[in-house]
Write a protein that holds these residues in place. Sequence first.
Motif, PDB file in Angstrom:
ATOM      1  N   ASP A  17       0.854  -1.182   0.000  1.00  0.00           N
ATOM      2  CA  ASP A  17       0.000   0.000   0.000  1.00  0.00           C
ATOM      3  C   ASP A  17       0.889   1.230   0.000  1.00  0.00           C
ATOM      4  N   ILE A  21      -2.474   3.218  -4.051  1.00  0.00           N
ATOM      5  CA  ILE A  21      -2.783   1.965  -4.729  1.00  0.00           C
ATOM      6  C   ILE A  21      -2.449   0.797  -3.805  1.00  0.00           C
ATOM      7  N   SER A  23      -1.745  -3.317  -3.894  1.00  0.00           N
ATOM      8  CA  SER A  23      -1.381  -4.357  -4.858  1.00  0.00           C
ATOM      9  C   SER A  23      -1.043  -5.639  -4.130  1.00  0.00           C
ATOM     10  N   LEU A  72      -7.691  -7.442  -1.596  1.00  0.00           N
ATOM     11  CA  LEU A  72      -7.510  -5.992  -1.677  1.00  0.00           C
ATOM     12  C   LEU A  72      -8.808  -5.281  -1.316  1.00  0.00           C
ATOM     13  N   ARG A 102      -0.337  -9.792 -11.423  1.00  0.00           N
ATOM     14  CA  ARG A 102      -0.495  -9.062 -10.169  1.00  0.00           C
ATOM     15  C   ARG A 102      -1.760  -8.197 -10.235  1.00  0.00           C
ATOM     16  N   ALA A 103      -2.511  -8.141  -9.132  1.00  0.00           N
ATOM     17  CA  ALA A 103      -3.732  -7.348  -9.044  1.00  0.00           C
ATOM     18  C   ALA A 103      -3.451  -6.011  -8.373  1.00  0.00           C
ATOM     19  N   PHE A 104      -4.089  -4.954  -8.894  1.00  0.00           N
ATOM     20  CA  PHE A 104      -3.960  -3.602  -8.359  1.00  0.00           C
ATOM     21  C   PHE A 104      -5.350  -3.024  -8.108  1.00  0.00           C
ATOM     22  N   MET A 119      -5.080  -5.525 -13.698  1.00  0.00           N
ATOM     23  CA  MET A 119      -4.152  -6.632 -13.492  1.00  0.00           C
ATOM     24  C   MET A 119      -3.135  -6.620 -14.615  1.00  0.00           C
TER      25      MET A 119
END
Length: 325
Positions: A17, A21, A23, A72, A102-104, A119
Amino acid sequence: MSEDRMISSVFGTPIEDDGLILSGPLRSPRNMLSEQTYGGHASVHDDATAQTLGFKAAAIEGPTHFSQFVPLAHQLWGDRWLSEGGLSACYKMACHEGEEVRAFMARPKAGETQVAIWMTRADGAEILRGTASIGANNPPSAVEAKMAGLSPPDPFRVILRDVEMGASRPRVRVRLGYDDVMGDLYPFSLRQKLTTITEPSPLYGPNGSNPWGKPIIPFEMVSVLLHHLAASDPWVGAQPTVDMFVDQQIRMVAGPLFVDEDYEIERTVVALSGSRRTESCWVRTDVFRPDEQDVLATMLLNVASFKDLYPQYEETLASIRAASA
């Protein structure tokens, strides 16, 4: 800008964090649909079929990626998100087994209840982009906005020539237990999925260690529960086709949904669209408790059928145009 690192207490997922954002870590999701069949043939989740469409290998099913966003969203909104939260994604690129993604998720500004999600693959290529939300009073989601901007459907359709907007399937009873295999479209069980899910959690386990006292269905498996009967919808397009999820939204209204509980679903065609390579059918699925009227959850799904793999597509299209002249 400083960056905090934390471990989700519910999912055990490392979360970064930076104040703007959130992630998650790079993950390598698994393809569990390599044995999927519909209409008696293989799907885009099979290597050979995917390669005929220009993919290097079988595509991982889009909602598999939803699991990486759940920790998230839970970090932002807590348990309430599991009851009233949503994910809305426009899939941009296929992800293949062995690739890391990777997810954001953007942090909400004051008063915001909807944020951007995206992503990326390890090399930076974008896999999906969309929105996450909580509650009901939000701007149009990513999928809702895309659907609202669609042009009127082409009257000259081949695969979807007999499909009309507004077509609906009356309520049907559904249930997802740990060992249920959900037909040819989903040749695996929830128990098998939980051995490979990218973000495991006691929320999904049989010991009821969550605020509801019973195991909840993971977001990505809600897609299975709501779509597994699609091959028997009354509006199924002309066959044979090879299909792919393009846009998808799952939203809890009064959730979550629970393992081994009976629900009823109602499915409706809400849009038709197309592109140079595809014809698309957009379906909304609403979830209810048996014999009740309140919607518990909804899914919007755009399934695209590839023109290239429909036998004699151009010849059939020419015939349809000539017949209407």
